[in-house]
Design an enzyme around this catalytic site. Structure first.
Site, PDB file in Angstrom:
ATOM      1  N   HIS A 134       0.566 -12.136   1.217  1.00  0.00           N
ATOM      2  CA  HIS A 134      -0.459 -11.344   0.540  1.00  0.00           C
ATOM      3  C   HIS A 134      -1.135 -12.119  -0.587  1.00  0.00           C
ATOM      4  O   HIS A 134      -2.339 -11.985  -0.818  1.00  0.00           O
ATOM      5  CB  HIS A 134       0.172 -10.051  -0.002  1.00  0.00           C
ATOM      6  CG  HIS A 134      -0.775  -8.897  -0.032  1.00  0.00           C
ATOM      7  ND1 HIS A 134      -0.368  -7.586   0.038  1.00  0.00           N
ATOM      8  CD2 HIS A 134      -2.122  -8.830  -0.125  1.00  0.00           C
ATOM      9  CE1 HIS A 134      -1.416  -6.783  -0.014  1.00  0.00           C
ATOM     10  NE2 HIS A 134      -2.490  -7.522  -0.117  1.00  0.00           N
ATOM     11  N   SER A 156     -22.583   0.679   0.689  1.00  0.00           N
ATOM     12  CA  SER A 156     -23.055   1.796   1.514  1.00  0.00           C
ATOM     13  C   SER A 156     -24.119   2.606   0.798  1.00  0.00           C
ATOM     14  O   SER A 156     -24.820   3.412   1.418  1.00  0.00           O
ATOM     15  CB  SER A 156     -21.883   2.719   1.868  1.00  0.00           C
ATOM     16  OG  SER A 156     -21.438   3.424   0.712  1.00  0.00           O
ATOM     17  N   PRO A 215     -15.770  -5.637   3.377  1.00  0.00           N
ATOM     18  CA  PRO A 215     -17.131  -6.088   3.705  1.00  0.00           C
ATOM     19  C   PRO A 215     -18.216  -5.142   3.195  1.00  0.00           C
ATOM     20  O   PRO A 215     -19.384  -5.522   3.159  1.00  0.00           O
ATOM     21  CB  PRO A 215     -17.119  -6.135   5.235  1.00  0.00           C
ATOM     22  CG  PRO A 215     -16.100  -5.115   5.642  1.00  0.00           C
ATOM     23  CD  PRO A 215     -15.026  -5.217   4.586  1.00  0.00           C
ATOM     24  N   LEU A 216     -17.821  -3.938   2.803  1.00  0.00           N
ATOM     25  CA  LEU A 216     -18.778  -2.975   2.230  1.00  0.00           C
ATOM     26  C   LEU A 216     -18.720  -2.951   0.713  1.00  0.00           C
ATOM     27  O   LEU A 216     -19.208  -2.013   0.079  1.00  0.00           O
ATOM     28  CB  LEU A 216     -18.510  -1.571   2.778  1.00  0.00           C
ATOM     29  CG  LEU A 216     -18.570  -1.420   4.298  1.00  0.00           C
ATOM     30  CD1 LEU A 216     -18.369   0.022   4.700  1.00  0.00           C
ATOM     31  CD2 LEU A 216     -19.891  -1.948   4.833  1.00  0.00           C
ATOM     32  N   GLY A 217     -18.113  -3.997   0.110  1.00  0.00           N
ATOM     33  CA  GLY A 217     -18.047  -4.027  -1.346  1.00  0.00           C
ATOM     34  C   GLY A 217     -17.290  -2.848  -1.905  1.00  0.00           C
ATOM     35  O   GLY A 217     -17.688  -2.250  -2.898  1.00  0.00           O
ATOM     36  N   ARG A 218     -16.173  -2.495  -1.233  1.00  0.00           N
ATOM     37  CA  ARG A 218     -15.350  -1.341  -1.633  1.00  0.00           C
ATOM     38  C   ARG A 218     -16.179  -0.056  -1.664  1.00  0.00           C
ATOM     39  O   ARG A 218     -15.979   0.813  -2.505  1.00  0.00           O
ATOM     40  CB  ARG A 218     -14.668  -1.602  -2.975  1.00  0.00           C
ATOM     41  CG  ARG A 218     -13.835  -2.887  -2.968  1.00  0.00           C
ATOM     42  CD  ARG A 218     -13.203  -3.191  -4.301  1.00  0.00           C
ATOM     43  NE  ARG A 218     -12.645  -4.526  -4.301  1.00  0.00           N
ATOM     44  CZ  ARG A 218     -11.432  -4.849  -3.866  1.00  0.00           C
ATOM     45  NH1 ARG A 218     -10.648  -3.915  -3.384  1.00  0.00           N
ATOM     46  NH2 ARG A 218     -11.001  -6.095  -3.899  1.00  0.00           N
ATOM     47  N   GLY A 219     -17.095   0.029  -0.727  1.00  0.00           N
ATOM     48  CA  GLY A 219     -17.927   1.220  -0.590  1.00  0.00           C
ATOM     49  C   GLY A 219     -19.256   1.147  -1.301  1.00  0.00           C
ATOM     50  O   GLY A 219     -20.178   1.916  -0.974  1.00  0.00           O
ATOM     51  N   PHE A 220     -19.388   0.216  -2.247  1.00  0.00           N
ATOM     52  CA  PHE A 220     -20.614   0.170  -3.043  1.00  0.00           C
ATOM     53  C   PHE A 220     -21.842  -0.127  -2.187  1.00  0.00           C
ATOM     54  O   PHE A 220     -22.909   0.467  -2.376  1.00  0.00           O
ATOM     55  CB  PHE A 220     -20.483  -0.886  -4.147  1.00  0.00           C
ATOM     56  CG  PHE A 220     -21.737  -1.069  -4.937  1.00  0.00           C
ATOM     57  CD1 PHE A 220     -22.089  -0.151  -5.918  1.00  0.00           C
ATOM     58  CD2 PHE A 220     -22.591  -2.135  -4.698  1.00  0.00           C
ATOM     59  CE1 PHE A 220     -23.264  -0.303  -6.644  1.00  0.00           C
ATOM     60  CE2 PHE A 220     -23.765  -2.297  -5.408  1.00  0.00           C
ATOM     61  CZ  PHE A 220     -24.106  -1.374  -6.385  1.00  0.00           C
ATOM     62  N   TYR A 240       0.829  -1.192   0.000  1.00  0.00           N
ATOM     63  CA  TYR A 240       0.000   0.000   0.000  1.00  0.00           C
ATOM     64  C   TYR A 240       0.868   1.247   0.000  1.00  0.00           C
ATOM     65  O   TYR A 240       1.550   1.555   0.971  1.00  0.00           O
ATOM     66  CB  TYR A 240      -0.923   0.013   1.224  1.00  0.00           C
ATOM     67  CG  TYR A 240      -1.787  -1.215   1.364  1.00  0.00           C
ATOM     68  CD1 TYR A 240      -2.135  -1.994   0.265  1.00  0.00           C
ATOM     69  CD2 TYR A 240      -2.268  -1.599   2.614  1.00  0.00           C
ATOM     70  CE1 TYR A 240      -2.922  -3.126   0.398  1.00  0.00           C
ATOM     71  CE2 TYR A 240      -3.069  -2.724   2.753  1.00  0.00           C
ATOM     72  CZ  TYR A 240      -3.385  -3.488   1.652  1.00  0.00           C
ATOM     73  OH  TYR A 240      -4.174  -4.599   1.803  1.00  0.00           O
TER      74      TYR A 240
END
Length: 320
Positions: free
Chosen positions: A128, A216, A209-214, A59
């Site tokens: 990784h 939300s 767990p949020l689908g990369r923000g989707f 990262y």
């Protein structure tokens, strides 16, 4: 915060919701990154019991570990520090990387991570990705040597198959497996990885767990995505896929409205409902969303909720 044991062969307890730090330095929206706010986010996570703090040398590359190191200074005893090695960035602009599981690389990578983090050991060191050019037994054996030397407390795999987990376990205990798991990424359920972890006492760490923000509900069209953002390279975030995938997120919003919570909290609660050894690892760079995410641990989905969420339509687009 409720806790789970990290692996079967440790006594380490971690909050069932952790903090993924990647987005503070890499991958997502490059606007508005602020080190002070990122450090406040880490501190807020610890205050709320989100004790698993996760980073990786990839990262940035490298810069996220340095940031996390500054954030945990003076609070090292309050967290379970996790990092990863084995992916080498070739092009930061396109996020292209290659796998390197050679023992000599992993040893050098871990020692470099310790220097950047400013610590003498990490609690969890993760491969990784398994390098298909290197037998996993060789990679894992080198990592086990780091445990013997006191530089690492426990070992984890990321995005591994059941067979790879079994082969690694024959060399040294696998404490955790970190893979993407969410309402629109259920592969670990379909391929048996989560079930294997449950049987073997391995902690399953669910990233994104949020689908990369989707999930939300924030991203309904491609215009909602920041201009410089790694999600533009993900097939599920093309304009056509985003439009089609609203059929996935709309039922989640319906459940959230009925329960008086956010769609993000429903999404995290669904992940936690997949097993007592499942830990959710949402990423954020603001204290506000840390608090919202952490509150999801108190949400118990009903049978009605789970039945509705089990019937979501198929997702358009692949994960990568």
């Amino acid at each position: 915060m409720r806790t789970a044991t990290l692996g079967r062969d440790t006594t380490t307890e971690i909050g069932v919701i952790g903090l993924g730090c990647m987005g503070m330095s890499w991958g997502y929206d490059e606007r508005g990154r602020d080190e002070r706010t990122s450090i406040e986010t880490v501190h807020r996570a610890l205050d709320l019991g989100c004790t698993l703090i996760d980073t990786a040398d990839q990262y940035g590359p490298f810069t996220n570990e340095e940031l996390v190191g500054r954030a945990i200074a003076g609070r090292r005893d309050e967290l379970v520090l996790a990092t990863k090695g084995g992916l080498v960035v070739d092009d930061p602009a396109t996020f292209r990387a290659h796998r390197d599981g050679r023992p000599e690389h992993l040893r050098a990578a871990c020692e470099a991570s310790l220097r950047r983090l400013g610590v003498d050991h990490v609690d969890l060191y993760q491969l990784h990705r398994v390098d298909t050019e290197v037998p996993v037994e060789e990679s894992w054996g080198a990592m086990a040597e780091l445990v013997a030397e006191g530089k690492v407390r426990a070992l984890g795999l990321s995005e591994a198959t059941v067979e790879e987990i079994r082969r690694a376990s024959a060399v040294h205990p696998v404490a955790s497996v970190q893979s993407e798991l969410s309402l629109w990424s259920r592969e670990p359920l379909a391929d048996g990885v989560l079930q294997h972890c449950t049987r073997e006492g391995i902690t399953f760490v669910a990233y994104a767990p949020l689908g990369r923000g989707f999930l939300s509900g924030r991203y309904r069209t491609s215009q909602d995505l920041p201009e410089v953002d790694g999600r533009h390279f993900i097939p599920r975030f093309t304009p056509e896929a985003l439009a089609a995938n609203q059929a996935v997120v709309d039922p989640v919003r319906k459940v959230a409205e009925r329960r008086g919570v956010t769609a993000a909290q429903v999404s995290i609660a669904w992940v936690l409902a997949q097993g007592e050894r499942v830990v959710a690892l949402p990423g954020t760079k603001t204290p506000r969303y840390v608090a919202e995410n952490a509150a999801a641990q108190a949400l118990t989905l009903t049978a009605e909720d789970l039945a509705e969420l089990a019937d979501l339509p198929a997702v358009t687009g692949t994960r990568y």
